[in-house]
Every structure is written in structure tokens, then in C-alpha cells.
Design an enzyme around this catalytic site. Structure first.
Site, PDB file in Angstrom:
ATOM      1  N   GLY B 148      44.463  40.363  39.342  1.00 17.42           N
ATOM      2  CA  GLY B 148      43.337  40.224  38.435  1.00 17.42           C
ATOM      3  C   GLY B 148      42.875  38.774  38.377  1.00 17.42           C
ATOM      4  O   GLY B 148      43.619  37.857  38.724  1.00 17.42           O
ATOM      5  N   CYS B 149      41.650  38.580  37.925  1.00 14.60           N
ATOM      6  CA  CYS B 149      41.097  37.227  37.892  1.00 14.60           C
ATOM      7  C   CYS B 149      41.806  36.368  36.855  1.00 14.60           C
ATOM      8  O   CYS B 149      42.228  35.242  37.153  1.00 14.60           O
ATOM      9  CB  CYS B 149      39.591  37.267  37.638  1.00 14.60           C
ATOM     10  SG  CYS B 149      39.075  38.315  36.270  1.00 14.60           S
TER      11      CYS B 149
END
Lengths: 340, 340, 340, 340
Positions: B148-149
Site C-alpha cells: 500500500g502507499c
């Protein structure tokens, strides 16, 4: 009751303009003196948005002239410049709301973070202009030190939870501010291309507002970890605060109870934002408890939003002036936000 | 070496587009299959900016067709949708980089925060696609769970200091993300008027990326206090991290040493910003030590910046594909930022 | 074919940076000389986004040194400064692409709008660097005057319709430009607070790009009515053009036919926007015919979008260099837009 | 004089909110009825920024209830919905300011651009709410059709020069509007990522405000060439107008003379901008003459700025209500701009 003559010294900058915008329509204050350090101009020349609204002359700041025409003066000047005006104005019996940092801190702390102080006598008597802390003292003050924008948002967020806080744990304040906080001065930091589509911390753990926060909260400077961030927004300030607390309590209820009579603090069940307070004197606050059970207590996340130029400076200053002059705290104070 | 045929399933969204933008000019990967869930269109219809650049057909996603035309597939689909493709593709011997959350977490944690998992077998074998943690494993992986970012920016910031961290103290991550992270979907949160000149926290202390961060850092979920904020920026992510550390060390030097061989991490002596990494796979990191001496150790402020769509999704995915295919990690990876 | 050594003089500004960003990855050009007027620094010091990408030294601009290390030089300097370098460089047989205004106009027009010209000889031989007008001449040029950003977007929009235009009627160009067009210099106009949430015309009917447009279109200066507007955007330029035309024709078809072989012009059936061209050398054009039937003919609305720093300056310059060096026009020219 | 009870139907949208923000502090109007089409909520639920300011109930719109509690009603509803309320309200003797397009145009033109009209009788009697054109008629009007935002800015700009205009030449209006003009509705066009760092024309030469402009200026629809552009700004509108004029006159002086008594138009010697009018009812206008001497006369560039939600909708509506009720035109009308 008749009108009260007030003046503004420092009419050129953003906080000066915000003061003028409020005072022009204030039901009791009459704007009888407007000055900056150069003078020889008019309000409309400085601020074209005031065309057909108010075109007073802007004079070269002069203590004598100011004192004869005003009962109270707002100083919207840089720190160090301000104290040079405060001293003679107070000596002449004029009340002063000083928007600079000059009278916010005890002398030793002030001199550590700013410069030598030349008005120790008044410094000792100045009242810190946060009504939520010093409403009573403000009513009889001659000189009010208007709080910094970051301290206002941070202190109002932390204050209700100081009793629950675990002693000696860090108070972490991750603040986000709009660019108007940096003032009108041209700099790399205010160049559109550097700010737009960008975001960064500045002066991390070193900003001068940290000692102000610590001092007013009554904690050691080393317990306050303050990092401001510049965001591509013109006006607005959001402080994200993380503290460790202990005991079993409902943080939202505590917050609501603490501010139930506050005219200019709103407690929200949803995360607060910058937009709902822009243009007003409101401070909107939200709190969320983590479910963690660390050795040193649970974490509270507190989100506190103000308009940096209003509650963080100019509308707060007029609230203080209202209190000093025996007026209702919210008389003439903008409460309609710039939404949408 | 001849080209390697690769495919993209999920070509409509922002991360799909970013994948395409990289793959179109990749020196070894040949874009041989592009699909979304509807099909029957072309890349230029979906993304007009690709006119005169690349106008492949966009097909209706089909595992058979995909498997016959590609050696490796990127899945840019919502969680839960992704696993339905991963299972048959892996069964057919196709390598997969999955950009969803479906293979990032152990089954129990995944099911607690997302939904039931229907592909436990592959989940057990998937490699978490952060080269700074699992470079060796990635080289032989068949299935990569692209991080995930938020976890990418947070983990890369905290990782070097895990040994210095005081056990059982809070890891506070105050993240700021651009709006592209919310995807193309229309919502109140992505309406221009709600975001512009505004800033707010969302899902405070409750975001699904928190367990991903905790799990990869090897700490308890309750130790990670994660609050994302939406900022009026299209692309960019900045994580402001506060941890308590002990011992006498130079944080900047430790950070430089930790990442001295990293191709896609840059250590900075000045606070990092979003702009210098936009459009690239770089993660820029800055660290600042407080001078505080609390009972529980000093505070570190770590600022970690990435492009949420690139290092936070698509360019990271192509780095992973490079590793899986035995290519140089940085082959075809954009390193020229969108400045000014 | 071996590499061609090229240099950049004027590496500090936005167009200098854009040149560097393109040249760093150009397959045939080798960046062998980088200079600005002060020297004594490095690319990474000037442009931190180039860390771990390219860290050449930046030298103090010197014609001798430049001439010994390059076959072609890009000059990204202010007008008047540029001609002082062009003259000796051309004398030494070095090819030059000049991004300033110094060689764009006939001497009399130049001196009317800029300053005295000190290099009439080369001025007479310079080729205007718009391939859509002078591709053939560019292939044998020694000195190319790279077009201004406004003229590029305006000329490419108007050109296809010059034959249909009613003589002696106004050509109205209402242009909108991002702030990067104003350069790095600090000014009231580039202060974030003045630009953000704002929009205004500047130099209306008086901008120096108007004579450039008129001269290249072959019309009288008084027929071009050009008003630029500053918009709160970093990069991008959109020209909205209104001309009167006569005769029965399909404007869209005419436009498509005119640019059917153009590599860097895209004709669109929908109104064009800034985003699809940002970061690229494309000029996107849309045309709409009004149904009006005025005495003097119908009105065409033409919308022409470019990236002001790319097609409006630096990528256009590299296209010109490609042509001058016998390379493919689009070699190494960015075509992947900064969307989303 | 006692207060006048007024109502707002359509309290949910942006123009509804702006009406409420003005009416809450209006010295003569008392907000006695607030409704939208669903009802069953409160103002604070719809607009959190009104917390601690005003929390009236929002009712389900009902003509009977409205008529018994108000002397005048503002309708902030979509076109077609509005006329269904106007008819019965007028029948009951309630005065109405309608912010929709329903009563702005003659029936034939309305039906061509909108939909069938079901209230021809009132349509014939409605007064177009632009005081600069119809101040006298507004004072005795029962039904006012509040002008569109684009027509307001365009008409106020062109009006003073109609006598100088060369007949039968194009009136070109290149307008730029902030996103709030598109309303609260979710759409591709209002998605932050599509608008931010972008700019484009929409409905070029086809927007429904063009016939409104033409009709009120008394020219043929085919003479008005109107192209709106969406800009990444929340509120604000700037119309750049180009017309051909003849005769020898000073355009600035003519403009000043024309508006010398106008309370809500300001004539500027410098190009106007959006910021100085944001939050106010002012229309700021600038004019520049070209030095051209074309066959058909000279070109005037006129720049006209308003706040699209205020002078373009809600504050203009309250001005109209003031006039209808015999109050001072500027009573309670915001004149303090949202600068900085």
C-alpha cells in the site's frame, strides 16, 4: 453607549487587513486611526478590495497622534518593532492589543527565542489573549499579548486533556498551515510554483511557537514536539495532536463538557476541517481515542482547526479588545465561514 | 535478450494508467495484453492523453487469453476482485504482481480488516513487494503483493530506526496524501469544492493500512497510531513519523548508512517535499532528532515522501516485475520528477 | 551513430531544468557541458530532484570551454543576455538553439519591443523553431530561435485557418498560462497568496508575444488582439482563439487534414485541456464553428493547449536540435503526460 | 420598521447556503422558513459551518406553510422545479425571488434552450433582477428572475459600450468560472483530480447563458459568441470580453461615468481579479482600448469580475429583495472580500 475610537498600526500586512475588515463593520468600535511605518497612502491603495467600502488615509505611525485619537490600539507589526510602540502607548494610558510575539513569553524565554526585550515592565503585566485561559484577566487588562496562531490551535486542543495526560510523555503537534501565515514578504517559500502541488515540514522541532505552547500549557519545553507543515492553501490551520492519557473516560464527552459555554470553540463528532472555520473566530475540535493499551497509557488524537489569520490573529485580537472594553466577547466577530 | 510479454488487468483507473505509462516505454517489457472488466474499448478512449502514443485495444479481462499472451501480469483491481484472477493465473504458471491488498497480510489479519480470503494457498506464498525488505525473495517470487502507499512511505521511514526504538512506545504516523489516492470514483471527498482550500483527517486511528504497517515492521498493531489526512494536491504523499528512541547516535548518519546502496531511496539533509519525488519511484527521507530527554527516550521526527501512484503503487510494481524477471531493479523506472 | 555532445547554458531556471530533464535520457545527445552565469555549483544543488539521477558540475558560462566540449548548445537565458553568447558560439561553428526572444523577430520589430540588437548578422540567418512552419529550414540551420510559448499555442491554432479567414478582421487570442511561465523570480505576481484562488489578465493588448504571433502569421500587428491571463496552475497554457472565417467548410476536418502528419500536434473532437499535454511536446487543438452568419463571416473558436515549459520552450528546443542534427524529430521527446 | 419574514426554499445547495449566510445577519429580513425538497433535517446537519451560528429546522417544502410564514421567498432550485413553486406562491400574494432560469427569458427562447414553460402568465410579469438595467421595475416587482452568473458579468461589462459598438460585429465573451458554479452534484467535471492543475472550455458557443446575454443586451443571439472555461478555483468568475467599437472616446472615462452612482459596480484602472470581489456583491470592471484601426473599428477588451455565487446568484438576490421591499439596495449585503 457611544462608539469607542480604536486604531490599527500596521495596516499593510495580512493581519492588518483582517483587523480592518472586522473593525469597519464593528458595531461599537470606530476606526479612527490607521497607520503603517511609511504612511502617506490610503486604505484603498494598500488594499484594493476596500474600494467603495472604506477609504481612510493611512498615516505614518506616530504615538502622539495615535494616543489623541484612540482609546485602544491594535499593533500588527513584526516582533521587536511592536515593543517600541507599546511602551509609550501604555505610558499614555492607551490600551493595546499587540499581535506580535513581544509580550507572550517570560523575558528569559522570549530572549532565548527572539531578541533582547526592552520593555520588561509592561511584559510583566501583559495578559495572554486566550479567553479560554484568561478571560477574567483580559477584562481588566491594559496590554494584551495576542497568541500565536499555532499556539492557539494547539493549546485549545490539548487543554481539556491536561489532567488525563500521562506526565512526562511527549506532546506531539503535527501542524499544517496555509501560506498566508508566512506573510506578504516575497520568499522562495511563498513562490506559487514551490508551494502548489507540494507539501513539506519546516523548522521541524525548532519553531518558536513551541516554547509558547509549552509555557502556556505549563509543561517543560522539551515535552512539546512541534512540527509545522506548509500546505498549498491560502488560509487555514489544522493541528493534529497526539498525547498519551490514562484513566477510563470518554474523550468526546470530556471535550464537550470543557467547552460547553465557549462561544468560539465548537466540538465536533466528525474530523474537523479548515473550510468550516475559514473567515471566522471559531476553533473546531475533534478527538479520537485509540484502543491501544500501552504501558504509558492510551493515545488521544486531537484535531484542532482555526483560520490562521482570524482566530490565529485578527478576530482573536478583536475579541480581546471587546473584553478589555467591557463589551460582549462576540460583538462584531465574524462567524460566517467562507464555505463553500 | 528478447522482450518479455506483460499484461495489465485493470487499465481504467489511476494506477492502471500509471502502469501503462511506464510499460509503454519499458526497454524489456512488451505490453501484449490490456484489459478491464468491461472491455470493448481502446486505451485512447479511456485515457485521451495516450493519443498518438499508444492505442492498444482494451479487452474484457479473460484469464485464458491473458495467460496465452503474457509471462507476467499486473493486476490493478480493487481488493477482493483481485484474488479471483490471481488464483487461475498462478495456476497457469503466469507471474503476477497484484496491486490490491489481497496478498499483503496474513489471512487472519486480512479477514479482520477486509473480507474473507478465498486463496489461502497463494496468500501463503506471496512475497511483499518492498525490495528494501524482501529483495532476495522477490527475485524468485511468482506472486508479489504490491505494498500500500501509506505503508511504503511509513515503513521506509521507520525501518532504519527499529533497533533504536524504545519498545512498547507509540509509533505515530501523521500522513498527508493527494486526492488521486482516493481513485477515480466520484464521492463527496473527491468533489473539488470540498477538497480545495481544505484539509482534514479521515479514518483517524482506523485506516486499514495501519495493520499492514505494523505487521511488516513486526510490531503490535496497537503500537501503530496512523492518521491519514487528505490534502488539496493531485499526487504526492508525505508521512510525518514520530518515534521514541534511546541511545546516543546520529540519526542522519544512521539513515544514510542504511540506505547507502538503495537505488530508490534518497536521504536528505533538508526536510523533504512531495514535488521532488512526483512522477518517480524515489522515496525521499529526512530525519530530525529532538534534544528532549524524556524518561522513555528521545523523539525522532522522520519525514518520508513518495508519489502515491508511483512508489506507492505502479512504479513499485514494475520494480517488482523487474526483480521477478531477473532484470535490473531500475530498468525503465521513471526517475525524472514532475518539477517544477 | 555515436553520441553528440551538447551543452546547456542557463541551467538554473525552469526552462533550463526542463532541458536537462530531457537531455539526461536522450538516446543520442550527451550532456557534456552545463553552465549558468555564476557557476561553481552542481546540478543537484540547483535542482534537488536530480539527486541520484545526474550530478554534473555546473560551470561558469564560458564560450571557449563550451565550444570545445559541444557540437550544439541550448541557451536558456533572458533576452539580451542570450545574444552575447550566440555571436561567439556561432563564430566558432557551434550550433545554437536559443530559447530567448533575441532571434525571433526582424530587427526593427525586435528593437521596438525589446532592446537594441547587437547581432544583426546572425539574426538575419536564424530560423524560427516551429517545425510546422519551417521544418525544412530547421534541418540546415546553425541558429534556431525557439518560439515563445504564447506564439506556439496561438500560431498552431490559427495557422490551418489562415486561408479561410476574412482579411482585416480581428484575430482574438485569449490565453491562459500557468505560473511557471513567469519564471523563478520572486514577485507579487508569483506570491502564492496572490495567485491561488485568483485569476486576472495582465499586459492586456500589450504583451510582447503579440508582434511575434502577427509576424509569423504574416498579418499586421494591429490585427492580433492578445490578452494573457495568469491562472493558479503550475504548468500549462491554453489559448482560446476567435477568428472570422468565410466559405463553406468543415473546420474539424480541415484541422485534421492540416495536421495529419504532424507528430506533435493532436486534433481533438472534444475541447482540449491542459492536463493531457502537461509534460509532453504535444499541442492539442480543438475547433468549433458558430452557426452565426454575420456580414463578415462566421466565427471559429479554436482551443489550443500546450505545456508552456515543454512545447512552449524546452521540448520544442530539443525537437529543433534533433532536426538540426539530422535525427528523428521525436527522438527522446517526452510524450507521456503528467496525468492524472 | 419591524422585521420582514422571508423564506428560502432550496437550502441544500451552494446558492442556498450563500442566501442563508447573508440572511442570518440581515438587519431587516428575518429567516422564518427554510426548506428543501426532502425536509426533516436541520441547517447544521446540511451545513456544519453554521454550528453555533444558526440551527433552524429545514422543512419539506410546502407552499401553504411557506405562504403563512413569509412575505418574500427565495427559490434556490433547479430550473423547471422552480416554476412549480412560483405559480402558487405568487397566487397567494407572496413575493418571490427566483434564482433559477425559469423567468429570465421570453417563453419562446426559454423553451428552445430549456424545457416547456408552464407559467406563462407570471413569466410575462417577471422582472429581470439586474438593478443596473431594471432598478425602477424591481421596486414594484412581485416576481424577480435573478440573473445567471455569466450574464451578470457579461452584461455589466458590455452595457456601457453598446452605443459605441459597431452593429453586426461579434461580441466575444471568453468567461472563466470557478467550480462552485457547477453545483454540489458529483460529476467527472467536479472531481478534484480532473479540475486541479487543469483548465478547459466547455459547451463552447453552445451554453444556455448566451441567449440570456443576447436578449438582455438587445442583440441577436448569433452576435454573441460565448465560451465558458472551468478553472481550478472554488468561487469566482471573470469574463474577458472583446467588442468592436467606433468613434473617438476614452473607454475608461465612459465606464466610470456610466457607473458613477452604482453601489455594486467598481471601475478599475488596473486589470481586475477574482479575489477582490470574492464574498461580495461587487462587480469590478476594467477596460482597455486597442490602438488598432481596423475597417470595422477598434477593439475594446473588457474584463469583468464577480463572485459567481454572490453577485452571480445569492447576494444579487438579496439586493433584489431589498428593492422589492423598499429597503436600501445595499442593506445587509456583504462588501468585505475574502482576501487575502
Amino acid at each position: 453607549m457611544s462608539v469607542i475610537n480604536v486604531g490599527v498600526i500596521g495596516a499593510s500586512g495580512y493581519t492588518g487587513l483582517e483587523l480592518l475588515k472586522i473593525l469597519i463593520h464593528h458595531p461599537k468600535f470606530n476606526l479612527s486611526y490607521v497607520a503603517n511605518t511609511e504612511g502617506g497612502t490610503t486604505l484603498v491603495s494598500l488594499h484594493p478590495s476596500l474600494a467603495k467600502v472604506c477609504d481612510l488615509d493611512v498615516k505614518k505611525a506616530d504615538v502622539e497622534e495615535c494616543a489623541t485619537s484612540c482609546a485602544l490600539v491594535f499593533l500588527a507589526l513584526p516582533h521587536q518593532s511592536a515593543m517600541a510602540y507599546v511602551k509609550p502607548l501604555i505610558a499614555k494610558g492607551i490600551k493595546v492589543v499587540d499581535l506580535s510575539a513581544d509580550y507572550r513569553l517570560p523575558q528569559d524565554i522570549y530572549e532565548k527565542f527572539y531578541c533582547p526585550h526592552t520593555d520588561a515592565q509592561n511584559l510583566a503585566k501583559a495578559v495572554y489573549g486566550l479567553p479560554e485561559l484568561f478571560r477574567k484577566e483580559l477584562k481588566s487588562a491594559s496590554l494584551v499579548a495576542n497568541p500565536g496562531c499555532f499556539p492557539t490551535s494547539a493549546i485549545l486542543g490539548v487543554l481539556p486533556f491536561m489532567e488525563k495526560r500521562v506526565k512526562n510523555t511527549p506532546i506531539i503537534i503535527d501542524a499544517k498551515t496555509g501560506v498566508s501565515g508566512a506573510g506578504k514578504k516575497l520568499s522562495e517559500t511563498t513562490h506559487f510554483v514551490n508551494v502548489n502541488e507540494n507539501l513539506f515540514a519546516y523548522n521541524p522541532l525548532m519553531h518558536r511557537h513551541a516554547p509558547e505552547i509549552a509555557q502556556k500549557l505549563g509543561v517543560d519545553f522539551e515535552e512539546v514536539h512541534f512540527v509545522p507543515h506548509l500546505v498549498p492553501i491560502t488560509r487555514g490551520m489544522l493541528s493534529s495532536i497526539y498525547i498519551q492519557v490514562e484513566g477510563d473516560f470518554d474523550a468526546h464527552e470530556l471535550l464537550e463538557a470543557y467547552y460547553k459555554d465557549a462561544k468560539h470553540v465548537r466540538v465536533s463528532k466528525n474530523p474537523v476541517d479548515m473550510k468550516n472555520v475559514a473567515g471566522t473566530n471559531f476553533c473546531d475540535i475533534y478527538v479520537k481515542q485509540s484502543k491501544a493499551s500501552l504501558e504509558k497509557g492510551n493515545i488521544l488524537f486531537i484535531s484542532s482547526a482555526i483560520d490562521n489569520l482570524m482566530r490565529g490573529a485578527s478576530s482573536a485580537a478583536v475579541v480581546n479588545a471587546n473584553l478589555m472594553m467591557g463589551l460582549d466577547e462576540d460583538l462584531g466577530i465574524p462567524n460566517i465561514a467562507y464555505v463553500p
